[in-house]
Design a protein around this motif. Structure first.
Motif, PDB file in Angstrom:
ATOM      1  N   ARG A   8      23.482 -45.435 -33.826  1.00 13.74           N
ATOM      2  CA  ARG A   8      22.471 -45.922 -32.943  1.00 13.74           C
ATOM      3  C   ARG A   8      22.988 -46.862 -32.301  1.00 13.74           C
ATOM      4  O   ARG A   8      23.834 -47.399 -31.890  1.00 13.74           O
ATOM      5  CB  ARG A   8      22.081 -46.900 -34.736  1.00 13.74           C
ATOM      6  N   GLU A  81      13.655 -37.208 -30.959  1.00 11.62           N
ATOM      7  CA  GLU A  81      14.250 -36.030 -31.666  1.00 11.62           C
ATOM      8  C   GLU A  81      15.010 -36.131 -31.833  1.00 11.62           C
ATOM      9  O   GLU A  81      15.965 -34.997 -32.123  1.00 11.62           O
ATOM     10  CB  GLU A  81      12.697 -35.121 -31.945  1.00 11.62           C
ATOM     11  N   ASP A  89      20.782 -41.856 -32.743  1.00 11.19           N
ATOM     12  CA  ASP A  89      19.275 -42.369 -33.787  1.00 11.19           C
ATOM     13  C   ASP A  89      18.975 -44.014 -31.880  1.00 11.19           C
ATOM     14  O   ASP A  89      19.583 -44.786 -32.271  1.00 11.19           O
ATOM     15  CB  ASP A  89      19.704 -43.201 -34.999  1.00 11.19           C
ATOM     16  N   THR A  91      15.919 -45.114 -32.397  1.00 10.01           N
ATOM     17  CA  THR A  91      14.724 -45.749 -32.856  1.00 10.01           C
ATOM     18  C   THR A  91      15.200 -46.868 -33.198  1.00 10.01           C
ATOM     19  O   THR A  91      16.174 -47.633 -32.943  1.00 10.01           O
ATOM     20  CB  THR A  91      14.314 -44.988 -33.949  1.00 10.01           C
ATOM     21  N   ARG A  94      11.479 -49.827 -37.065  1.00 13.21           N
ATOM     22  CA  ARG A  94       9.865 -49.214 -37.571  1.00 13.21           C
ATOM     23  C   ARG A  94      10.505 -47.535 -37.181  1.00 13.21           C
ATOM     24  O   ARG A  94       9.339 -47.081 -37.029  1.00 13.21           O
ATOM     25  CB  ARG A  94       9.407 -50.026 -36.846  1.00 13.21           C
ATOM     26  N   ARG A  95      11.203 -47.400 -36.921  1.00 17.12           N
ATOM     27  CA  ARG A  95      11.835 -45.738 -36.107  1.00 17.12           C
ATOM     28  C   ARG A  95      10.993 -45.461 -35.007  1.00 17.12           C
ATOM     29  O   ARG A  95      10.192 -43.896 -35.201  1.00 17.12           O
ATOM     30  CB  ARG A  95      10.923 -44.778 -37.047  1.00 17.12           C
ATOM     31  N   LYS A  96      10.125 -46.538 -34.515  1.00 12.64           N
ATOM     32  CA  LYS A  96       9.780 -45.888 -32.767  1.00 12.64           C
ATOM     33  C   LYS A  96      11.141 -45.445 -32.017  1.00 12.64           C
ATOM     34  O   LYS A  96      11.696 -46.596 -31.812  1.00 12.64           O
ATOM     35  CB  LYS A  96       8.980 -47.014 -32.793  1.00 12.64           C
TER      36      LYS A  96
END
Length: 146
Positions: A8, A81, A89, A91, A94-96
């Motif tokens: 992350r 992506e 990762d 993001t 909130r996966r934005k």
């Protein structure tokens, strides 16, 4: 076979703090507007240098290989992506895509592809502990009973 978890970007030191500042001042997340916020720009350069070994300006000056895939020019969702496909990762909770992703994309891409800079140290995940000692003890007990 399971894939290792994604690293992350938000977990690297200083990135989360700058994301919070970009939340408070949304224009600071735009690389073109960043010079208007010198304290955030200076902090972002320091964080990028600490994390990847080069600032975004230094990364822009790096000569890219002929087969370079310009991941840093993609739309943020596509960029997220593409980085996920390479093990990162980028993001938020909130996966934005991160607000300042455009600032980190080129230094991260250069470092993860080994062109310039370096990735921060990442310890390998712990191996699952096997309980072979108790199995061995049970086998020895069964052997003695025979």
């Amino acid at each position: 076979m399971t894939q290792p978890p994604l690293r992350r970007l938000l977990d690297l030191p200083g990135i989360d703090d700058l994301e919070l500042k970009a939340l408070m001042k949304p224009r600071a997340a735009d690389p073109d507007e960043l010079p208007e916020f010198p304290e955030i720009a200076e902090a972002a350069d320091a964080v990028a240098r600490a994390a990847f070994g080069l600032t975004p300006d230094e990364a822009a000056a790096v000569q890219r290989p002929a087969d370079w895939d310009p991941i840093e020019r993609l739309d943020p969702a596509d960029m997220a992506e593409a980085f996920a496909a390479e093990g990162w990762d980028v993001t938020d909770a909130r996966r934005k895509p991160l607000r300042m992703l455009a600032h980190w994309a080129l230094p991260l891409a250069l470092a993860m592809r080994g062109v310039a800079g370096a990735l921060p140290f990442h310890a390998e995940p712990d191996q699952p502990v096997t309980d072979w000692g108790s199995n061995l003890k049970a086998e020895a007990t069964r052997f003695r009973k025979r």
